[in-house]
Design an enzyme around this catalytic site. Sequence first.
Site, PDB file in Angstrom:
ATOM      1  N   GLY A   1       0.867  -1.338   0.033  1.00 36.53           N
ATOM      2  CA  GLY A   1      -0.066  -0.123   0.242  1.00 36.53           C
ATOM      3  C   GLY A   1       0.822   1.331  -0.015  1.00 36.53           C
ATOM      4  O   GLY A   1       0.357   2.348   0.022  1.00 36.53           O
ATOM      5  N   GLY A   2       2.074   1.208  -0.206  1.00 33.90           N
ATOM      6  CA  GLY A   2       2.833   2.445  -0.303  1.00 33.90           C
ATOM      7  C   GLY A   2       2.601   3.352  -1.438  1.00 33.90           C
ATOM      8  O   GLY A   2       2.375   4.697  -1.157  1.00 33.90           O
TER       9      GLY A   2
ATOM     10  N   ASP B   1       1.767  -2.039 -10.324  1.00 34.24           N
ATOM     11  CA  ASP B   1       3.192  -2.311  -9.775  1.00 34.24           C
ATOM     12  C   ASP B   1       3.318  -3.757  -9.791  1.00 34.24           C
ATOM     13  O   ASP B   1       2.827  -4.538  -9.137  1.00 34.24           O
ATOM     14  CB  ASP B   1       2.957  -1.983  -8.307  1.00 34.24           C
ATOM     15  CG  ASP B   1       4.247  -2.076  -7.455  1.00 34.24           C
ATOM     16  OD1 ASP B   1       5.352  -2.266  -8.389  1.00 34.24           O
ATOM     17  OD2 ASP B   1       4.499  -2.129  -6.338  1.00 34.24           O
TER      18      ASP B   1
ATOM     19  N   CYS C   1      10.104  -3.511  -9.959  1.00 38.82           N
ATOM     20  CA  CYS C   1      11.394  -3.329  -9.059  1.00 38.82           C
ATOM     21  C   CYS C   1      12.373  -4.276  -9.616  1.00 38.82           C
ATOM     22  O   CYS C   1      12.999  -4.781  -8.811  1.00 38.82           O
ATOM     23  CB  CYS C   1      11.188  -3.301  -7.560  1.00 38.82           C
ATOM     24  SG  CYS C   1      10.442  -4.733  -6.912  1.00 38.82           S
TER      25      CYS C   1
END
Length: 532
Positions: A310-311, A416, A469
């Site tokens: 949730g960032g 993401d 990432c």
Amino acid sequence: MRHNATASKSTNSRNNQNKPSSNLKMTGSVRVRVIRSLLAIQQGQSLSSVLDPLLNSLHDGDKGFAHALLLTTLRQWHALARLLDSLADNPIDEIEVRTTIQVGLVQLLYLEVADHAAIHETVEAAKEIEFARASGLVNAILRKVAKNTNKFRKKCDKNHSLPNWLAHQLKQDWSDEYAALTQGLRQPAPMFLRVNTAVKSTNEYQQVLTDADISTELVELSSGLQLTDTVKTAMLLTQALRLEQSTAVSFLPQFAEGVASVQDMHAQLAAPLIELALTDKLAKDQIADKVSQNDKASTIQLLDACAAPGGKLAHWLELLTADKESSMFHVKLDDSTNKTNTIKLTAIDNEAPRIKRIYENLERLNLQKHDLESLAKTDIKLDIVCADATTWQGGSESKKQKSNQDRAVFDAILLDSPCTATGVIRRHPDISLLRHEEDIAQTVQLQAQILDNLWPQVKVGGYLLYVTCSILKQENVEQMQDFTARHPDATAIEFAKECNWGIEQAIGRQCLPIDSASGDGFYYALLQKTAQ
């Protein structure tokens, strides 16, 4: 950050690597407990699942050493393994013995533990894990290294500390950056803070930290997009605070009140980029509404796919709530007509435990549903759904069986994406032990399934921001090239030349964990749907 093990229901067989290990025996000396933690990781457990049980089992005075011993051993794991092979007269096949010796080598070469203490305690650890028969071998190898630690440290540092398959792939993908990249991945990552600017400015919070004797550096990244049908480049500035020394969040002033969050510098680019693209789309929609004199309120549909923990979702909400007076909410058609838009932000993730983490993060940041509803002059509706991104469909049930055009409900999607997480090895050094070469193809296939499912749900003129990432091109630029080839209605938006982060790719930009910002490895690509 999103690992491929938690992205889809198809990977549930591997999800246990992220759960706390209930079978991990945390008794004995500090070194024994570290050895057992390393053995658990080699058996498929993640660092995050063993670290808390390890530290919680120790007295406060031992926690710092245990943490350093475990993470340093993981960071230097493959280099230590090669050094061990060169030191042993015969192959050492038992992982318990190899692990014990590598823990001893780390103490001698990297942690500067006194020779006699490192050797004696490691030999005793071998006995304690019921490998007393190997204690002579452990003793002999460690004593040999202790006689010339500088020589063996140089030998260990000379090359990379990655599995050979990953080093080979990085050399193929990043030949010019290879040496710096492989050495950089074995170093600890800095700690960054994102300040909730709806509450306090970054400069103001930096002063709060200074007053608390916490030294930080302001890091600023400039981003720009060459948006379609727009002559002027849309620019933005992202600010973060880089701590000179990492610290527990319990020591950060006002952290519990939601003023700041821990988030990597490069991860902090996601929400501002999708916000910038969304603002462009809505501005064009407003022009069209004025031309047609459409005075009906609009619902702006947003999706954060694979949202846990949730960032990035929290950052997006912070930006939305900080901009209460913007035209995103209030559109004035003429002197007598004003309409108020509603924003509906849906966040999905396929694991209930990770959904729980989203709620926990939003609670600390005062961004839960009731918090958003209480904000004046805004109308933001948040919906968090446990769902699989490879199959989930937004919108009403009646639309699910209709055409792709009817499925298009979202103005902007932040994806993401699941990935091998090779860009965050500095923070999660267990990745170099847990990942295997065949994971790349499986992950790429999973990414493509998610993209192909979500893309028909983007409105014409809408945007999808693809984020990983990873630092492997197969998951990033090559994935985007394949996707745009399959979807002729997907236009890749170019990043402006003024961007001071990342490396320009054929599509998107790639951040490597070796640039001046010291952020993690991230890839960004922005796609816009065009009419066909």
